[in-house]
Design a protein around this motif. Structure first.
Motif, PDB file in Angstrom:
ATOM      1  N   THR A 160     -37.602 -12.139  42.772  1.00 37.72           N
ATOM      2  CA  THR A 160     -38.790 -12.920  42.376  1.00 37.72           C
ATOM      3  C   THR A 160     -39.298 -12.648  40.959  1.00 37.72           C
ATOM      4  O   THR A 160     -40.367 -13.151  40.591  1.00 37.72           O
ATOM      5  CB  THR A 160     -39.949 -12.689  43.368  1.00 37.72           C
ATOM      6  OG1 THR A 160     -40.250 -11.278  43.366  1.00 37.72           O
ATOM      7  CG2 THR A 160     -39.581 -13.141  44.765  1.00 37.72           C
ATOM      8  N   HIS A 161     -38.531 -11.871  40.172  1.00 32.83           N
ATOM      9  CA  HIS A 161     -38.980 -11.636  38.787  1.00 32.83           C
ATOM     10  C   HIS A 161     -37.815 -11.098  37.954  1.00 32.83           C
ATOM     11  O   HIS A 161     -37.389  -9.954  38.135  1.00 32.83           O
ATOM     12  CB  HIS A 161     -40.149 -10.639  38.787  1.00 32.83           C
ATOM     13  CG  HIS A 161     -40.740 -10.363  37.442  1.00 32.83           C
ATOM     14  ND1 HIS A 161     -42.046 -10.669  37.112  1.00 32.83           N
ATOM     15  CD2 HIS A 161     -40.225  -9.804  36.330  1.00 32.83           C
ATOM     16  CE1 HIS A 161     -42.295 -10.308  35.868  1.00 32.83           C
ATOM     17  NE2 HIS A 161     -41.188  -9.769  35.367  1.00 32.83           N
ATOM     18  N   ILE A 162     -37.321 -11.940  37.062  1.00 32.81           N
ATOM     19  CA  ILE A 162     -36.191 -11.514  36.224  1.00 32.81           C
ATOM     20  C   ILE A 162     -36.183 -12.334  34.937  1.00 32.81           C
ATOM     21  O   ILE A 162     -36.585 -13.497  34.928  1.00 32.81           O
ATOM     22  CB  ILE A 162     -34.855 -11.645  37.012  1.00 32.81           C
ATOM     23  CG1 ILE A 162     -33.677 -11.059  36.229  1.00 32.81           C
ATOM     24  CG2 ILE A 162     -34.582 -13.084  37.442  1.00 32.81           C
ATOM     25  CD1 ILE A 162     -32.425 -10.813  37.070  1.00 32.81           C
ATOM     26  N   HIS A 163     -35.737 -11.693  33.840  1.00 35.92           N
ATOM     27  CA  HIS A 163     -35.707 -12.349  32.522  1.00 35.92           C
ATOM     28  C   HIS A 163     -34.246 -12.584  32.127  1.00 35.92           C
ATOM     29  O   HIS A 163     -33.552 -11.634  31.759  1.00 35.92           O
ATOM     30  CB  HIS A 163     -36.343 -11.440  31.462  1.00 35.92           C
ATOM     31  CG  HIS A 163     -37.768 -11.064  31.743  1.00 35.92           C
ATOM     32  ND1 HIS A 163     -38.831 -11.583  31.041  1.00 35.92           N
ATOM     33  CD2 HIS A 163     -38.318 -10.208  32.637  1.00 35.92           C
ATOM     34  CE1 HIS A 163     -39.967 -11.072  31.482  1.00 35.92           C
ATOM     35  NE2 HIS A 163     -39.685 -10.219  32.463  1.00 35.92           N
ATOM     36  N   TYR A 164     -33.808 -13.844  32.155  1.00 39.47           N
ATOM     37  CA  TYR A 164     -32.386 -14.053  31.804  1.00 39.47           C
ATOM     38  C   TYR A 164     -32.085 -13.714  30.346  1.00 39.47           C
ATOM     39  O   TYR A 164     -31.003 -13.197  30.045  1.00 39.47           O
ATOM     40  CB  TYR A 164     -31.909 -15.449  32.237  1.00 39.47           C
ATOM     41  CG  TYR A 164     -31.767 -16.534  31.200  1.00 39.47           C
ATOM     42  CD1 TYR A 164     -30.620 -16.628  30.403  1.00 39.47           C
ATOM     43  CD2 TYR A 164     -32.767 -17.483  31.035  1.00 39.47           C
ATOM     44  CE1 TYR A 164     -30.492 -17.653  29.468  1.00 39.47           C
ATOM     45  CE2 TYR A 164     -32.642 -18.500  30.108  1.00 39.47           C
ATOM     46  CZ  TYR A 164     -31.510 -18.581  29.312  1.00 39.47           C
ATOM     47  OH  TYR A 164     -31.383 -19.577  28.396  1.00 39.47           O
ATOM     48  N   GLY A 183     -45.593 -10.126  38.246  1.00 36.22           N
ATOM     49  CA  GLY A 183     -44.746  -8.942  38.212  1.00 36.22           C
ATOM     50  C   GLY A 183     -45.588  -7.675  38.143  1.00 36.22           C
ATOM     51  O   GLY A 183     -46.587  -7.627  37.421  1.00 36.22           O
ATOM     52  N   HIS A 184     -45.179  -6.664  38.914  1.00 32.55           N
ATOM     53  CA  HIS A 184     -45.628  -5.274  38.842  1.00 32.55           C
ATOM     54  C   HIS A 184     -46.839  -4.948  39.723  1.00 32.55           C
ATOM     55  O   HIS A 184     -46.701  -4.191  40.670  1.00 32.55           O
ATOM     56  CB  HIS A 184     -45.809  -4.816  37.393  1.00 32.55           C
ATOM     57  CG  HIS A 184     -44.579  -5.110  36.592  1.00 32.55           C
ATOM     58  ND1 HIS A 184     -43.373  -4.526  36.874  1.00 32.55           N
ATOM     59  CD2 HIS A 184     -44.337  -6.012  35.597  1.00 32.55           C
ATOM     60  CE1 HIS A 184     -42.438  -5.016  36.063  1.00 32.55           C
ATOM     61  NE2 HIS A 184     -43.005  -5.931  35.282  1.00 32.55           N
ATOM     62  N   CYS A 185     -48.059  -5.394  39.381  1.00 31.64           N
ATOM     63  CA  CYS A 185     -49.231  -5.181  40.260  1.00 31.64           C
ATOM     64  C   CYS A 185     -49.424  -3.708  40.622  1.00 31.64           C
ATOM     65  O   CYS A 185     -49.748  -3.380  41.777  1.00 31.64           O
ATOM     66  CB  CYS A 185     -49.088  -5.997  41.544  1.00 31.64           C
ATOM     67  SG  CYS A 185     -48.951  -7.775  41.264  1.00 31.64           S
ATOM     68  N   SER A 240     -46.166 -14.597  35.807  1.00 30.00           N
ATOM     69  CA  SER A 240     -46.630 -13.785  34.684  1.00 30.00           C
ATOM     70  C   SER A 240     -46.543 -12.310  35.094  1.00 30.00           C
ATOM     71  O   SER A 240     -45.969 -11.983  36.129  1.00 30.00           O
ATOM     72  CB  SER A 240     -48.065 -14.179  34.302  1.00 30.00           C
ATOM     73  OG  SER A 240     -48.411 -13.604  33.063  1.00 30.00           O
ATOM     74  N   HIS A 241     -47.078 -11.457  34.229  1.00 32.00           N
ATOM     75  CA  HIS A 241     -47.104 -10.014  34.502  1.00 32.00           C
ATOM     76  C   HIS A 241     -48.562  -9.582  34.653  1.00 32.00           C
ATOM     77  O   HIS A 241     -49.429 -10.123  33.970  1.00 32.00           O
ATOM     78  CB  HIS A 241     -46.515  -9.226  33.329  1.00 32.00           C
ATOM     79  CG  HIS A 241     -45.077  -9.528  33.029  1.00 32.00           C
ATOM     80  ND1 HIS A 241     -44.684 -10.609  32.292  1.00 32.00           N
ATOM     81  CD2 HIS A 241     -43.941  -8.861  33.361  1.00 32.00           C
ATOM     82  CE1 HIS A 241     -43.360 -10.607  32.174  1.00 32.00           C
ATOM     83  NE2 HIS A 241     -42.875  -9.559  32.819  1.00 32.00           N
ATOM     84  N   VAL A 242     -48.801  -8.573  35.487  1.00 30.57           N
ATOM     85  CA  VAL A 242     -50.149  -8.003  35.551  1.00 30.57           C
ATOM     86  C   VAL A 242     -50.089  -6.513  35.875  1.00 30.57           C
ATOM     87  O   VAL A 242     -49.259  -6.075  36.678  1.00 30.57           O
ATOM     88  CB  VAL A 242     -51.043  -8.744  36.589  1.00 30.57           C
ATOM     89  CG1 VAL A 242     -50.685  -8.441  38.028  1.00 30.57           C
ATOM     90  CG2 VAL A 242     -52.514  -8.442  36.347  1.00 30.57           C
TER      91      VAL A 242
HETATM   92 ZN    ZN Z   1     -40.897  -8.894  33.553  1.00 31.17          ZN
END
Ligand code: ZN
Ligand code: GUN
Length: 445
Positions: free
Chosen positions: A85-89, A279-281, A240-242
């Motif tokens: 559920t969270h990846i940067h190609y 992402g992250h939390c 997004s990221h948090v």
């Molecule tokens: Zn990320």
């Protein structure tokens, strides 16, 4: 949901040990049903990209039309394809780049690497390699960040569509606090994102995600237009990221004074809702976690990234107490593996460090049905249930000599899955199927 672009594909089946989930095995006590579906001698049949029958071989096989081809994989385990559920190609080529934490890593490696995606040929080349790598690890769906360049999203979707994969992706929006060469504006970011929605959302199996990188790289104007698009296109995703890193949290506090928390910034701009994934939390408080639950906003826990960048330890017990939706993700290139099995391995260890026990059944659930449910794609992906898209993986308990020895002694499904999660990686994936077609076969060693 549009149909897949596989229109004619003859009925066929695989006979194997089958494992999938109807709901969270950790919550099975609520209604007395186990949550895990396990057929030691099972069969799954599929036609035109979708599953048409599943169950015990002895019961289901006689109901199939005579002559249905059945592949005998009785020594293997079939599960739904994994969902990352969270990846940067664009960060594929910079995986394993050393830096003392998130912000210096972004400056030194990430931004210069992402600049290369202004070249559509480079983007196409990386998209191909990236999708090969996901499929090698058994990941059939992912929520993918592209770069600020709209062409990076076109390159990704084009490749994914040509392979008929169920992917969700979006062009990054960022209009401040990053190099000039990677900036859009509130206006161009919104216009380009909307054009990409028109081009790709629900085209075949492709889905779009509005992608403000994180609050520090967007002005209030940009977050505002992003919220408006999110309201206008309710079935489009948001990513997004948090609260990944304490320096980042402090930075957000200084950039957005007057907000109760980092998450509250996204809340203010109407960016918390179903189909929104953060992402992250890590550095959330109880109020934030309750807000995630109330709004149906999803956490993407990225254990290899959090350890690699020294960001912190995701608190599973606190997440569970508020019932906020949680999923598992790699976060490549902050993450150090494409493999969701390796990601389970590290998620288990991170949980253990806080005294929480994450079972293997639960981790396989989180990487399949749990993610599909959290992403509002329940019944479409993440399951072997009839009607779902035929995205599944064939796991080989004898993939390595060590796995063979350990799995031979497994006395329960939990022990078998736990061995895959702790000892497995892309070598454990014998075959990956997407929409009923083999899209990766492991080469013989
Ligand atoms: Zn990320
Ligand atoms: N926060 C903002 N951008 C990024 C990124 O690319 N990776 C990670 N891990 N965190 C981020």
């Amino acid at each position: 949901m549009s149909t897949t672009n596989t229109t004619t594909q003859a009925l066929r089946a695989v006979r194997a040990q089958l494992v999938y989930f109807t709901h969270d095995p950790a919550r099975a006590y609520l209604d007395g049903t186990p949550g895990t579906v396990h057929h030691t001698d099972g069969i799954v049949a599929f036609e035109n990209g979708r599953i048409t029958a599943v169950g015990d071989y002895a019961k289901v096989a006689p109901t199939l039309p005579a002559g249905t081809p059945i592949e005998d994989l009785r020594n293997k385990v079939v599960t739904p394809g994994f969902i990352d559920t969270h990846i940067h190609y664009p960060q594929t080529d910079m995986i394993a780049s050393p830096a003392p934490g998130l912000l210096p890593w972004l400056e030194k490696y990430t931004f210069p690497t992402e600049r290369r995606f202004e070249n559509p040929e480079y983007a196409a080349d990386v998209a191909q390699f990236f999708l090969d790598e996901l499929l090698r690890g058994g990941t059939t769906s992912a929520l993918v960040y592209c770069t600020v360049h709209p062409g990076s999203a076109d390159a990704f979707f084009k490749e994914s569509d040509s392979r008929n994969l169920r992917m969700i992706a979006g062009k990054v929006m960022m209009d401040r606090n990053c190099p000039e060469f990677l900036r859009d504006t509130a206006e161009t970011g919104a216009r380009d994102s909307e054009a990409l929605i028109q081009r790709w959302h629900n085209k075949g199996r492709q889905l779009y995600a509005l992608t403000p990188r994180f609050a520090p790289t967007s002005t209030e104007a940009q977050l505002g237009v992003c919220g408006e698009l999110a309201e206008q296109y309710q079935d489009v995703f948001i990513q997004s990221h948090v609260a990944e890193n304490t320096d980042e949290v402090e930075w957000v506090r200084s950039l957005f004074p007057g907000h109760r928390s980092y998450l509250d910034v996204y809340d203010h701009y109407k960016l918390l809702r179903k189909r929104a994934v953060y992402g992250h939390c890590i550095w959330l408080d109880e109020h934030d976690r309750r807000r995630m639950f109330e709004t149906g906003t999803v956490a993407a826990h990225c254990p290899t990234s959090n350890q690699f960048l020294g960001s912190g330890l995701f608190d599973f017990a606190a997440a569970e107490a508020t019932r906020m939706p949680v999923t598992l993700a790699t976060d490549v290139g902050g993450g150090s593996t494409f493999s969701m099995l390796q990601t389970m391995n590290e998620a288990h260890k991170v949980a253990r460090l806080s005294g929480y026990h994450l079972s293997a059944e639960r981790m396989f659930y989180l990487a399949t049905e749990g993610a599909a449910h959290a992403l509002d794609l329940h019944g479409t992906i993440g399951t072997l249930a009839v009607g779902a898209e035929a995205d599944f993986v064939v796991l080989d308990p004898k993939a390595t000599s060590l796995l063979a020895r350990r799995t031979a002694l497994a006395e329960s499904l939990e022990e078998l899955l736990f061995a895959f999660a702790m000892l497995g990686d892309d070598r454990a994936i014998a075959t990956t199927y997407a929409a009923g077609k083999p899209v990766h076969r492991r080469q013989a060693a």
